[in-house]
Scaffold this motif. Structure first.
Motif, PDB file in Angstrom:
ATOM      1  N   ALA A 298       0.788  -1.211   0.007  1.00 44.05           N
ATOM      2  CA  ALA A 298      -0.077  -0.025  -0.048  1.00 44.05           C
ATOM      3  C   ALA A 298       0.824   1.093   0.008  1.00 44.05           C
ATOM      4  O   ALA A 298       0.498   2.297  -0.728  1.00 44.05           O
ATOM      5  CB  ALA A 298      -0.849   0.055   1.286  1.00 44.05           C
ATOM      6  N   HIS A 299       1.937   1.352   0.750  1.00 47.19           N
ATOM      7  CA  HIS A 299       3.094   2.504   0.789  1.00 47.19           C
ATOM      8  C   HIS A 299       3.240   2.727  -0.751  1.00 47.19           C
ATOM      9  O   HIS A 299       3.465   4.104  -1.016  1.00 47.19           O
ATOM     10  CB  HIS A 299       4.301   2.324   1.455  1.00 47.19           C
ATOM     11  N   TRP A 300       3.369   1.569  -1.435  1.00 49.86           N
ATOM     12  CA  TRP A 300       3.876   2.158  -2.981  1.00 49.86           C
ATOM     13  C   TRP A 300       2.714   2.780  -3.566  1.00 49.86           C
ATOM     14  O   TRP A 300       3.248   3.631  -4.503  1.00 49.86           O
ATOM     15  CB  TRP A 300       4.295   0.846  -3.691  1.00 49.86           C
ATOM     16  N   PHE A 301       1.723   2.275  -3.419  1.00 51.71           N
ATOM     17  CA  PHE A 301       0.474   2.947  -4.297  1.00 51.71           C
ATOM     18  C   PHE A 301       0.248   4.378  -3.790  1.00 51.71           C
ATOM     19  O   PHE A 301      -0.124   5.300  -4.695  1.00 51.71           O
ATOM     20  CB  PHE A 301      -0.639   1.961  -4.096  1.00 51.71           C
ATOM     21  N   ILE A 302       0.209   4.631  -2.483  1.00 53.60           N
ATOM     22  CA  ILE A 302       0.227   5.888  -1.917  1.00 53.60           C
ATOM     23  C   ILE A 302       1.098   6.905  -2.280  1.00 53.60           C
ATOM     24  O   ILE A 302       0.919   7.885  -2.920  1.00 53.60           O
ATOM     25  CB  ILE A 302       0.159   5.708  -0.451  1.00 53.60           C
ATOM     26  N   GLY A 303       2.633   6.327  -2.602  1.00 50.75           N
ATOM     27  CA  GLY A 303       3.746   7.124  -3.055  1.00 50.75           C
ATOM     28  C   GLY A 303       3.352   7.353  -4.478  1.00 50.75           C
ATOM     29  O   GLY A 303       3.576   8.671  -5.068  1.00 50.75           O
ATOM     30  N   ALA A 304       3.014   6.638  -5.361  1.00 50.67           N
ATOM     31  CA  ALA A 304       2.675   6.784  -6.643  1.00 50.67           C
ATOM     32  C   ALA A 304       1.494   7.846  -6.966  1.00 50.67           C
ATOM     33  O   ALA A 304       1.481   8.503  -7.872  1.00 50.67           O
ATOM     34  CB  ALA A 304       2.175   5.398  -7.381  1.00 50.67           C
ATOM     35  N   ALA A 305       0.410   7.735  -6.250  1.00 51.04           N
ATOM     36  CA  ALA A 305      -0.689   8.604  -6.025  1.00 51.04           C
ATOM     37  C   ALA A 305      -0.087  10.036  -5.565  1.00 51.04           C
ATOM     38  O   ALA A 305      -0.414  11.136  -6.476  1.00 51.04           O
ATOM     39  CB  ALA A 305      -1.686   8.290  -5.022  1.00 51.04           C
ATOM     40  N   LEU A 306       0.758  10.296  -4.632  1.00 54.79           N
ATOM     41  CA  LEU A 306       1.142  11.409  -4.149  1.00 54.79           C
ATOM     42  C   LEU A 306       2.372  12.163  -5.500  1.00 54.79           C
ATOM     43  O   LEU A 306       1.933  13.224  -5.737  1.00 54.79           O
ATOM     44  CB  LEU A 306       1.963  11.445  -3.115  1.00 54.79           C
TER      45      LEU A 306
ATOM     46  N   ALA B 174      -6.348   7.429  -1.464  1.00 56.10           N
ATOM     47  CA  ALA B 174      -6.749   5.888  -0.920  1.00 56.10           C
ATOM     48  C   ALA B 174      -6.127   5.057  -1.548  1.00 56.10           C
ATOM     49  O   ALA B 174      -5.882   5.362  -2.922  1.00 56.10           O
ATOM     50  CB  ALA B 174      -8.356   5.888  -0.954  1.00 56.10           C
ATOM     51  N   ALA B 175      -5.576   4.006  -1.234  1.00 51.71           N
ATOM     52  CA  ALA B 175      -4.910   2.889  -1.915  1.00 51.71           C
ATOM     53  C   ALA B 175      -4.813   1.739  -1.118  1.00 51.71           C
ATOM     54  O   ALA B 175      -4.948   1.693   0.267  1.00 51.71           O
ATOM     55  CB  ALA B 175      -3.363   3.278  -2.071  1.00 51.71           C
ATOM     56  N   ASP B 176      -4.830   0.547  -1.819  1.00 52.93           N
ATOM     57  CA  ASP B 176      -4.682  -0.635  -1.358  1.00 52.93           C
ATOM     58  C   ASP B 176      -4.006  -1.781  -2.208  1.00 52.93           C
ATOM     59  O   ASP B 176      -4.204  -1.377  -3.662  1.00 52.93           O
ATOM     60  CB  ASP B 176      -6.094  -1.425  -0.898  1.00 52.93           C
ATOM     61  N   ALA B 177      -3.423  -2.578  -1.754  1.00 49.57           N
ATOM     62  CA  ALA B 177      -2.636  -3.704  -2.451  1.00 49.57           C
ATOM     63  C   ALA B 177      -3.717  -4.879  -2.681  1.00 49.57           C
ATOM     64  O   ALA B 177      -4.681  -5.025  -1.999  1.00 49.57           O
ATOM     65  CB  ALA B 177      -1.280  -3.976  -1.595  1.00 49.57           C
ATOM     66  N   ASN B 178      -3.104  -5.669  -3.571  1.00 48.19           N
ATOM     67  CA  ASN B 178      -3.859  -6.850  -3.491  1.00 48.19           C
ATOM     68  C   ASN B 178      -2.968  -7.989  -4.065  1.00 48.19           C
ATOM     69  O   ASN B 178      -2.590  -7.985  -5.411  1.00 48.19           O
ATOM     70  CB  ASN B 178      -5.124  -6.770  -4.641  1.00 48.19           C
ATOM     71  N   HIS B 179      -2.313  -8.953  -3.300  1.00 49.69           N
ATOM     72  CA  HIS B 179      -1.489 -10.025  -3.724  1.00 49.69           C
ATOM     73  C   HIS B 179      -2.457 -11.569  -3.396  1.00 49.69           C
ATOM     74  O   HIS B 179      -3.550 -11.289  -2.624  1.00 49.69           O
ATOM     75  CB  HIS B 179      -0.172  -9.989  -3.093  1.00 49.69           C
TER      76      HIS B 179
ATOM     77  N   ALA C  80      -4.989   3.153  -6.702  1.00 54.86           N
ATOM     78  CA  ALA C  80      -5.130   3.991  -5.860  1.00 54.86           C
ATOM     79  C   ALA C  80      -5.940   5.058  -6.568  1.00 54.86           C
ATOM     80  O   ALA C  80      -6.006   5.367  -7.747  1.00 54.86           O
ATOM     81  CB  ALA C  80      -3.610   4.713  -5.279  1.00 54.86           C
ATOM     82  N   GLU C  81      -6.367   6.151  -5.697  1.00 52.98           N
ATOM     83  CA  GLU C  81      -7.193   7.351  -6.205  1.00 52.98           C
ATOM     84  C   GLU C  81      -6.836   8.405  -5.292  1.00 52.98           C
ATOM     85  O   GLU C  81      -6.654   8.160  -4.021  1.00 52.98           O
ATOM     86  CB  GLU C  81      -8.710   6.947  -6.013  1.00 52.98           C
ATOM     87  N   ALA C  82      -6.985   9.600  -5.948  1.00 55.15           N
ATOM     88  CA  ALA C  82      -6.409  10.818  -4.965  1.00 55.15           C
ATOM     89  C   ALA C  82      -6.886  11.972  -5.795  1.00 55.15           C
ATOM     90  O   ALA C  82      -7.233  12.079  -6.643  1.00 55.15           O
ATOM     91  CB  ALA C  82      -5.012  10.728  -4.740  1.00 55.15           C
ATOM     92  N   PHE C  83      -7.070  13.193  -5.018  1.00 54.21           N
ATOM     93  CA  PHE C  83      -7.309  14.420  -5.432  1.00 54.21           C
ATOM     94  C   PHE C  83      -6.949  15.559  -4.345  1.00 54.21           C
ATOM     95  O   PHE C  83      -6.435  15.132  -3.163  1.00 54.21           O
ATOM     96  CB  PHE C  83      -9.176  14.536  -5.637  1.00 54.21           C
ATOM     97  N   LEU C  84      -6.910  16.567  -4.860  1.00 50.55           N
ATOM     98  CA  LEU C  84      -6.452  17.778  -3.831  1.00 50.55           C
ATOM     99  C   LEU C  84      -7.694  18.676  -3.362  1.00 50.55           C
ATOM    100  O   LEU C  84      -8.522  18.780  -4.444  1.00 50.55           O
ATOM    101  CB  LEU C  84      -5.440  18.630  -4.784  1.00 50.55           C
ATOM    102  N   VAL C  85      -7.421  19.274  -2.345  1.00 48.16           N
ATOM    103  CA  VAL C  85      -8.773  20.164  -1.578  1.00 48.16           C
ATOM    104  C   VAL C  85      -7.664  21.376  -1.427  1.00 48.16           C
ATOM    105  O   VAL C  85      -6.694  21.253  -0.794  1.00 48.16           O
ATOM    106  CB  VAL C  85      -9.420  19.239  -0.642  1.00 48.16           C
TER     107      VAL C  85
ATOM    108  N   ALA D  32     -10.188  -1.243  -5.638  1.00 46.05           N
ATOM    109  CA  ALA D  32      -8.910  -1.399  -5.203  1.00 46.05           C
ATOM    110  C   ALA D  32      -8.867  -0.867  -3.686  1.00 46.05           C
ATOM    111  O   ALA D  32      -8.573   0.075  -3.272  1.00 46.05           O
ATOM    112  CB  ALA D  32      -8.079  -0.200  -5.896  1.00 46.05           C
ATOM    113  N   GLY D  33      -9.671  -1.799  -2.818  1.00 49.11           N
ATOM    114  CA  GLY D  33      -9.806  -1.770  -1.528  1.00 49.11           C
ATOM    115  C   GLY D  33     -10.445  -0.266  -1.102  1.00 49.11           C
ATOM    116  O   GLY D  33     -11.642   0.154  -1.744  1.00 49.11           O
ATOM    117  N   CYS D  34     -10.073   0.460  -0.267  1.00 46.10           N
ATOM    118  CA  CYS D  34     -10.312   1.766   0.057  1.00 46.10           C
ATOM    119  C   CYS D  34     -10.385   2.681  -1.103  1.00 46.10           C
ATOM    120  O   CYS D  34     -11.351   3.736  -1.245  1.00 46.10           O
ATOM    121  CB  CYS D  34      -9.410   2.414   1.194  1.00 46.10           C
ATOM    122  N   ALA D  35      -9.621   2.567  -2.059  1.00 45.81           N
ATOM    123  CA  ALA D  35      -9.652   3.429  -3.432  1.00 45.81           C
ATOM    124  C   ALA D  35     -11.007   3.425  -3.878  1.00 45.81           C
ATOM    125  O   ALA D  35     -11.545   4.096  -4.770  1.00 45.81           O
ATOM    126  CB  ALA D  35      -8.591   3.135  -4.151  1.00 45.81           C
TER     127      ALA D  35
END
Length: 389
Positions: free
Chosen positions: A28-36, A112-117, A216-221, A333-336
């Motif tokens: 999940a850290h990788w997907f959060i980082g990719a989103a950022l 929001a991001a989650d892994a799936n293995h 992952a999914e993300a947006f800015l506010v 993708a989980g929480c995404a």
């Protein structure tokens, strides 16, 4: 009850999707980082200017949002960890909006991001809720399929819904997904295929279930004047609500918290349901979409089956619903999955939806639904987003 403050002056921008993968060994850290990274690249905003962060993830555990700050080299002055699954997108937006209005943060990244293995979904279910697990596992019930089979059967028996009614939702969303390059499912789905699919947990069959994946999914506010100064296409927040553990007295879920707060939602936005140009409801199962048609005021309670029989739910129809394909066809993708409707709504209202664009859309409603126990979900929320003038 006190009258809530409006969301005037809040902008939502830069919808990001980290491409979904059926399975991935990355965490999940990788997907959060990719989103950022994508938020920074697409916005042109330096990472050190992002002074607020919300994180939603199941597979990040035992880490939380604070660990992410060290891993990704952030130093936010406002931070929130929102582990509410399908309601997390609306909740993240609401909290970030209030932080921006209060001056506690200038630019908030909501991720929001989650892994799936292999085996990760089973492991997530095992630790999802000890309360729900201990109450249901001894009776042979485990996981969301059996829970929502219970809810779906109750809805069908109470209101006369048929599998074809739910199929109309699934088939329409698959048609929408075919216009979404990022969707997991790439082939059409016919009603015959839907009806003939193998049973999973009666009355739920294969295409009633989402496809777990990684992504992952993300947006800015931020404040709307800041978005304009930065030259960012953005939407504005017209109203938002959330509710938890609504209608706890109901023996089985047949209504959600949206019903309790929807009048306030529309009052904030100064509109009625008929003014909404598209709906992005949380859709882990089609019965949940049916509940949202009713509880958000597009039809009366129990009229969901008649509603879907008389409406076209595709992006070019008379009631566009989950124009990305939703989780049922784009993937979960989980929480995404709780952010998917939000990023899609932003794209629709900033002319980034491509071939699946809803013509002349000015207002969109995004609704969330999360944290399933053994007979209901506990969290609901909704937000009305508008095109920036």
């Amino acid at each position: 009850m006190s009258r809530r403050q409006s969301y005037d002056g809040v902008a939502v921008a830069v919808p990001v999707t980290v491409p979904y993968r059926r399975y991935s060994t990355k965490g999940a850290h990788w997907f959060i980082g990719a989103a950022l990274d994508a938020l920074v690249e697409r916005s042109g905003i330096a990472k050190d200017r992002i002074d607020g962060l919300t994180v939603s993830s199941f597979s990040l555990a035992p880490d939380t949002a604070v660990g992410v700050t060290q891993h990704l080299g952030l130093s936010p002055r406002w931070l929130d960890h929102i582990p509410t699954g399908g309601a997390s997108g609306v909740m993240a937006l609401r909290r970030a909006a209030r932080a921006v209005q209060a001056g506690d943060a200038d630019i908030v990244a909501c991720i929001a991001a989650d892994a799936n293995h292999v085996e990760s979904f089973r492991q997530m279910l095992g630790g999802f809720s000890h309360f729900a697990r201990d109450a249901s596992y001894p009776y042979g019930s485990g996981g969301p399929n059996s829970i929502f089979a219970f809810i779906t059967a109750r809805y069908m028996n109470t209101y006369g819904a048929t599998r074809e009614d739910f199929g109309r939702i699934c088939v329409a969303q698959r048609e929408n997904a075919l216009k979404n390059p990022g969707a997991v499912f790439k082939v059409p789905l016919t009603m015959a295929q839907y009806l003939d699919a193998r049973p999973i947990s009666d009355p739920i069959h294969l295409f009633d279930c989402v496809m777990p994946c990684a992504g992952a999914e993300a947006f800015l506010v931020m404040r709307d004047e800041q978005a304009r100064d930065l030259g960012l296409a953005h939407v504005v927040v017209r109203g938002a609500i959330e509710r938890h553990n609504a209608y706890a007295e109901d023996p089985v879920l047949l209504r959600g918290g949206w019903l309790r707060d929807r009048d306030e939602l529309y009052a904030q936005a100064g509109v009625r349901p008929e003014a909404i140009d598209f709906l992005q409801p949380y859709d882990d199962y089609p019965v949940v979409v049916m509940l949202q048609f009713e509880d958000l005021g597009f039809c009366e309670k129990g009229e969901g089956p008649a509603f879907v029989r008389s409406r076209s739910l595709t992006f070019d129809g008379d009631f566009p619903t989950n124009t990305s394909g939703g989780q049922l066809s784009a993937g979960q993708a989980g929480c995404a999955g709780g952010f998917l409707g939000m990023t899609e709504a932003i794209r629709q209202l900033t002319d980034e939806a491509g071939q699946r664009a809803v013509a002349d859309a000015r207002l969109g409603l995004v609704s969330g639904f999360g944290m399933v126990t053994y007979d209901r979900c506990l969290c609901t929320g909704a937000v009305i987003l508008g095109r920036s003038s």
